[in-house]
Design an enzyme around this catalytic site. Structure first.
Site, PDB file in Angstrom:
ATOM      1  CG  ASN A  87      -0.401   0.710   2.409  1.00 13.88           C
ATOM      2  OD1 ASN A  87      -0.456   1.941   2.510  1.00 13.88           O
ATOM      3  ND2 ASN A  87       0.164  -0.053   3.340  1.00 13.88           N
ATOM      4  CB  SER A 126       3.355   5.786   7.445  1.00 10.45           C
ATOM      5  OG  SER A 126       2.898   5.639   6.110  1.00 10.45           O
TER       6      SER A 126
END
Length: 336
Positions: A111, A175
């Site tokens: 992702n 992230s």
């Protein structure tokens, strides 16, 4: 059996469309009597961690229910705790689509979502309506347009707003899909972030007369030397927990497989080795003084046990739930 049939249908769709379709329907039944359709009875296996009491050690990782739309129905699957988010001060669309890919042969996902969410205020409104009886973690991050040098302000805004509703707060500085975000794991930026977060936690503790633990989510792509420095910083600032790990940028274990060249964070089964090693090294440095929430590639009872053996006190699922379905939750909790 039911999930196997449903998965065949859902996996015909684009991954993000499949997610939206599923959550649209889950949202309709969350908090209603229809939740019984997917509810599961699991044994209570209490764990005390970060000063909190968890009904069982298995939780849902951040990223699946970013906006808290389906807290109750996900809780009905048996999770001892649920982590919503990552949420940012302002709503944002995230990165350009397509941005989510299945590597089905490896039971993995790639992702590059980019903290797409409807903003912290929307999340809080959903939490207010929830009747989930487990521990609720709220994962916070920064908006894409916020310069890295002042990014701590976004985290502090989110802390202010979510503190009254959180069982614990997860600070996401790892992230790989928000530009330069991982730099917050190093040097002066890390020091400033941890100092500011702990100061805010102290203020909010006094204001609300309630202590909400703060955990920091880290990357699996850190060297041993970098992990040692992080562990020292967490101990120095008395961070309450560490979530290990986020997704990896190392795609070497899926070379030659479909979508292997796509950029973004890899999760699922191929993440197991690096996640476990990160937990093992971190546990060695922390010496039990700070608990670890283990996440990354848990797709079986054996994988869950490996995380605990490496040093995790609590566990989280994401990709394993997508590929295995809710039965995995029940199996792990029954036998862990």
């Amino acid at each position: 059996m039911f999930y196997s049939c449903l998965k065949k249908i859902l996996f015909q769709l684009d991954p993000e469309h499949s997610h939206e379709f599923t959550f649209r329907h889950l949202k309709r039944i969350t908090g209603t009597p229809l939740q019984f359709l997917i509810s599961q009875s699991v044994p209570t296996k209490s764990v005390d961690c970060m000063g909190l009491s968890f009904k069982n050690p298995l939780g849902l990782a951040a990223g699946l229910d970013k906006n808290g739309d389906c807290i109750d129905v996900l809780g009905a699957m048996g999770f001892g705790f649920i982590e919503v988010g990552t949420v940012t001060p302002l709503p944002q669309q995230g990165n350009q689509k397509p941005r989510l890919f299945r590597v089905t042969e490896a039971e993995a996902l790639i992702n590059r979502m980019g903290f797409n969410n409807l903003g912290v205020d929307y999340l809080i409104n959903n939490i207010k309506r929830s009747r989930f009886g487990g521990v609720l973690g709220i994962n916070i991050g920064k908006n894409k347009e916020t310069p890295l040098e002042v990014s701590k302000e976004d985290y502090l805004i989110c802390m202010d707003k979510v503190y009254p509703y959180a069982g614990y707060i997860a600070v996401n500085i790892s992230s790989p899909n928000t530009e330069k975000l991982r730099q917050l794991q190093y040097g002066d930026l890390l020091e400033d972030m941890l100092t500011s977060v702990k100061k805010k936690q102290t203020q909010l503790h006094e204001q609300h007369d309630r202590y909400v633990p703060v955990a920091v989510k880290i990357s699996p792509d850190l060297s041993e030397e970098e992990l040692i420095k992080l562990a020292d910083a967490f101990l120095k600032h008395e961070i309450d927990g560490v979530i290990a790990t986020n997704t990896t940028l190392d795609h070497s274990l899926i070379q030659g497989l479909n979508h292997c060249q796509q950029s973004g964070g890899l999760s699922g089964r191929p993440l197991q080795p690096s996640s476990n090693e990160t937990i093992r090294l971190l546990s060695k440095e922390l010496k039990g003084r700070i608990p670890i929430i283990g996440v990354g590639g848990i797709d079986s009872l054996m994988a869950a046990r490996e995380k605990i053996a490496a040093g995790a006190s609590l566990l989280q699922l994401y990709s394993g739930l997508i590929f295995q379905g809710p039965a995995l939750i029940k199996k792990i909790i029954h036998h862990i």
